[in-house]
Design a protein around this motif. Structure first.
Motif, mmCIF file in Angstrom:
data_model
loop_
_atom_site.group_PDB
_atom_site.id
_atom_site.type_symbol
_atom_site.label_atom_id
_atom_site.label_comp_id
_atom_site.label_asym_id
_atom_site.label_seq_id
_atom_site.Cartn_x
_atom_site.Cartn_y
_atom_site.Cartn_z
ATOM 1 N N HIS A 160 0.830 -1.202 0.000
ATOM 2 C CA HIS A 160 0.000 0.000 0.000
ATOM 3 C C HIS A 160 0.867 1.257 0.000
ATOM 4 O O HIS A 160 1.746 1.400 0.853
ATOM 5 C CB HIS A 160 -0.907 0.037 1.231
ATOM 6 C CG HIS A 160 -2.014 -0.959 1.188
ATOM 7 N ND1 HIS A 160 -2.884 -1.135 2.248
ATOM 8 C CD2 HIS A 160 -2.410 -1.830 0.237
ATOM 9 C CE1 HIS A 160 -3.763 -2.071 1.930
ATOM 10 N NE2 HIS A 160 -3.485 -2.508 0.710
ATOM 11 N N THR A 161 0.621 2.131 -0.940
ATOM 12 C CA THR A 161 1.196 3.474 -0.922
ATOM 13 C C THR A 161 0.031 4.436 -0.808
ATOM 14 O O THR A 161 -0.654 4.737 -1.794
ATOM 15 C CB THR A 161 2.000 3.754 -2.201
ATOM 16 O OG1 THR A 161 3.042 2.778 -2.327
ATOM 17 C CG2 THR A 161 2.626 5.147 -2.147
ATOM 18 N N LEU A 162 -0.224 4.892 0.401
ATOM 19 C CA LEU A 162 -1.381 5.735 0.711
ATOM 20 C C LEU A 162 -0.859 7.119 1.068
ATOM 21 O O LEU A 162 -0.530 7.402 2.222
ATOM 22 C CB LEU A 162 -2.190 5.129 1.860
ATOM 23 C CG LEU A 162 -2.652 3.675 1.628
ATOM 24 C CD1 LEU A 162 -3.299 3.121 2.885
ATOM 25 C CD2 LEU A 162 -3.582 3.578 0.439
ATOM 26 N N TRP A 163 -0.770 7.970 0.078
ATOM 27 C CA TRP A 163 -0.200 9.303 0.243
ATOM 28 C C TRP A 163 -1.256 10.362 -0.044
ATOM 29 O O TRP A 163 -2.357 10.054 -0.517
ATOM 30 C CB TRP A 163 1.008 9.494 -0.681
ATOM 31 C CG TRP A 163 2.198 8.647 -0.320
ATOM 32 C CD1 TRP A 163 2.303 7.756 0.715
ATOM 33 C CD2 TRP A 163 3.444 8.607 -1.006
ATOM 34 N NE1 TRP A 163 3.545 7.174 0.721
ATOM 35 C CE2 TRP A 163 4.276 7.672 -0.321
ATOM 36 C CE3 TRP A 163 3.964 9.255 -2.121
ATOM 37 C CZ2 TRP A 163 5.574 7.391 -0.732
ATOM 38 C CZ3 TRP A 163 5.270 8.979 -2.524
ATOM 39 C CH2 TRP A 163 6.062 8.061 -1.830
ATOM 40 N N PHE A 164 -0.891 11.613 0.231
ATOM 41 C CA PHE A 164 -1.819 12.730 0.014
ATOM 42 C C PHE A 164 -1.119 13.814 -0.791
ATOM 43 O O PHE A 164 -0.071 14.317 -0.393
ATOM 44 C CB PHE A 164 -2.294 13.306 1.350
ATOM 45 C CG PHE A 164 -3.386 14.334 1.207
ATOM 46 C CD1 PHE A 164 -4.714 13.933 1.079
ATOM 47 C CD2 PHE A 164 -3.098 15.684 1.186
ATOM 48 C CE1 PHE A 164 -5.733 14.875 0.947
ATOM 49 C CE2 PHE A 164 -4.112 16.638 1.058
ATOM 50 C CZ PHE A 164 -5.427 16.218 0.936
ATOM 51 N N ARG A 165 -1.704 14.147 -1.934
ATOM 52 C CA ARG A 165 -1.187 15.222 -2.778
ATOM 53 C C ARG A 165 -2.377 16.107 -3.157
ATOM 54 O O ARG A 165 -3.340 15.632 -3.750
ATOM 55 C CB ARG A 165 -0.513 14.670 -4.041
ATOM 56 C CG ARG A 165 0.702 13.789 -3.751
ATOM 57 C CD ARG A 165 1.847 14.607 -3.166
ATOM 58 N NE ARG A 165 3.063 13.810 -2.967
ATOM 59 C CZ ARG A 165 3.372 13.169 -1.846
ATOM 60 N NH1 ARG A 165 2.536 13.214 -0.812
ATOM 61 N NH2 ARG A 165 4.497 12.489 -1.744
ATOM 62 N N ASP A 166 -2.286 17.397 -2.806
ATOM 63 C CA ASP A 166 -3.423 18.294 -3.018
ATOM 64 C C ASP A 166 -3.365 18.941 -4.401
ATOM 65 O O ASP A 166 -2.468 18.665 -5.210
ATOM 66 C CB ASP A 166 -3.489 19.341 -1.905
ATOM 67 C CG ASP A 166 -2.221 20.200 -1.818
ATOM 68 O OD1 ASP A 166 -1.425 20.204 -2.782
ATOM 69 O OD2 ASP A 166 -2.036 20.868 -0.793
ATOM 70 N N GLU A 167 -4.321 19.820 -4.665
ATOM 71 C CA GLU A 167 -4.394 20.462 -5.978
ATOM 72 C C GLU A 167 -3.174 21.340 -6.247
ATOM 73 O O GLU A 167 -2.744 21.490 -7.401
ATOM 74 C CB GLU A 167 -5.681 21.289 -6.088
ATOM 75 C CG GLU A 167 -6.959 20.465 -6.051
ATOM 76 C CD GLU A 167 -7.141 19.572 -7.272
ATOM 77 O OE1 GLU A 167 -6.334 19.674 -8.216
ATOM 78 O OE2 GLU A 167 -8.091 18.765 -7.278
ATOM 79 N N GLU A 168 -2.614 21.940 -5.200
ATOM 80 C CA GLU A 168 -1.422 22.765 -5.390
ATOM 81 C C GLU A 168 -0.262 21.927 -5.930
ATOM 82 O O GLU A 168 0.518 22.387 -6.766
ATOM 83 C CB GLU A 168 -1.030 23.434 -4.066
ATOM 84 C CG GLU A 168 0.158 24.378 -4.192
ATOM 85 C CD GLU A 168 0.498 25.062 -2.877
ATOM 86 O OE1 GLU A 168 1.526 25.770 -2.829
ATOM 87 O OE2 GLU A 168 -0.257 24.880 -1.902
ATOM 88 N N TYR A 169 -0.138 20.703 -5.442
ATOM 89 C CA TYR A 169 0.903 19.800 -5.938
ATOM 90 C C TYR A 169 0.752 19.597 -7.439
ATOM 91 O O TYR A 169 1.737 19.590 -8.182
ATOM 92 C CB TYR A 169 0.790 18.468 -5.193
ATOM 93 C CG TYR A 169 1.697 17.372 -5.695
ATOM 94 C CD1 TYR A 169 3.011 17.274 -5.253
ATOM 95 C CD2 TYR A 169 1.229 16.421 -6.599
ATOM 96 C CE1 TYR A 169 3.845 16.257 -5.705
ATOM 97 C CE2 TYR A 169 2.044 15.400 -7.052
ATOM 98 C CZ TYR A 169 3.350 15.320 -6.608
ATOM 99 O OH TYR A 169 4.169 14.311 -7.062
#
Length: 363
Positions: A160-169
């Motif tokens: 599992h690669t459970l990461w968070f990348r927002d719209e700014e990214y």
């Protein structure tokens, strides 16, 4: 083949790409290696190249890679550009006789990967790719245990690669696009954990997958899920996400005699790993399961193997078939999701649209 460098001389290195991964990953690793000399920084932005060179005491910088290769004659080129620029930088360096250590993902497609590999020569130069999650004492200890059969047969895995990348990214123009990034989290994020899984469990044979674009304004997926079958008979569940506020990189391997787990985010040490014996395993048998050393995963540890191979004139880890395997899995995952059927690894050859492009012509 290239001439093996004099062991008494430092290896001359050119870094291509003056972004965060160069300054945060490659340059510290090259400094820590002790037997390297960074002679130039190359970037399409002259000011950015010059600024990075000044901060790190590198004597030269420029925007023309071909000219820098002629002038500096490096032993090694570190490619730290966005994925869409990998092919041109890698092939130029190989053709100039320099070995290459290139950031992930290796290429935009399997076709590009094979095109770059065609510029290698027996004995070097070779191109290898930065899969630093397979480095470190614990992962190497587990690999030895698997090879020796100390944990029994591999049966079940979770990756599992459970990461968070927002719209700014994703405001960075090349991200989230098939033509410049090659894919979404399966390609640019989860490939690290998938590579570690494959490095430990060996070749995969079949993948069944689904992808979705659930919340980010991107061309590619922002989540994928897959079931992977291995040539050994083992099976794995794989999830890649950039939608997960509580971030985690998690791998679990269930063998007939033990479960081994690692939970971390961007790098792991011994304390992130656990070995749990099966009920039938006697206590005395587990005494040697924990790794003897305590080196964490890192660019520094991964680079050491590349430099050692360069000095010896042998193919480095993360190159050739070893570097291609995770890219094959991503291509198979995308094909399975697009076509709604299991895809066998043997299908991913020239003539298959997913060999030519990760989107298979859908974009």
């Amino acid at each position: 083949m290239t001439t093996v460098p004099d062991p008494a001389e430092p290896l001359r290195v050119v870094v291509v790409g003056a972004g965060a991964i160069a300054e945060g990953g490659h340059l510290p690793a090259l400094r820590d290696a002790g037997d390297t000399e960074v002679v130039a920084i190359v970037d399409v932005d002259a000011d950015r190249a010059r600024g990075l060179a000044e901060r790190w005491g590198v004597p030269a910088s420029g925007t023309d890679l071909a000219a820098v290769l002629r002038e500096q004659r490096p032993h090694l080129v570190c490619v730290c550009t966005p994925p869409g620029a990998h092919r041109d930088a890698v092939t130029a360096a190989l053709d100039a006789g320099a070995w290459v250590w290139c950031e992930k993902p290796p290429a935009l497609s399997l076709a590009e990967y094979d095109e770059m590999a065609a510029h290698e020569r027996e004995g070097g130069p070779y191109v290898s790719y930065v899969f630093q999650q397979r480095s470190g004492s614990a992962s190497h200890a587990l690999r030895r245990q698997i090879a020796l059969g100390e944990l029994g047969r591999p049966l079940v895995a979770v990756c599992h690669t459970l990461w968070f990348r927002d719209e700014e990214y994703y405001a960075v123009p090349w991200r989230g696009r098939w033509d410049t990034e090659g894919g979404g989290p399966s390609m640019g994020h989860g490939i690290h954990q998938m590579d570690l899984m494959l490095w430990l469990l060996g070749d995969w044979s079949e993948v069944s997958a689904a992808t979705g674009t659930l919340d980010r304004d991107v061309e590619t997926e922002d989540v994928s899920m897959a079931v992977v079958r291995f040539e050994s008979g083992a099976m794995a569940s794989v999830v890649n996400s950039v939608l997960s506020p509580r971030q985690e990189s998690y791998l679990r391997f269930d063998f007939s005699d033990a479960t081994v787990e690692v939970s971390h985010l961007y790098g792991h040490g011994n304390d992130d790993w656990t070995w749990t014996p099966a009920p039938h395993v006697p206590a005395g048998r587990t005494a040697d399961w924990r790794p003897a050393g305590d080196e964490p995963s890192s660019h520094t540890a991964a680079l050491r193997d590349v430099l050692d191979s360069l000095r010896k004139g042998v193919r480095p880890p993360g190159s050739g078939h070893d570097g291609r395997r995770s890219l094959e899995l991503v291509a198979g995952l995308y094909q399975s999701a697009a076509q709604g059927r299991p895809v066998r690894r043997a299908e991913l050859v020239a003539g298959n649209p997913f060999y030519a492009a990760m989107h298979g012509g859908r974009a």
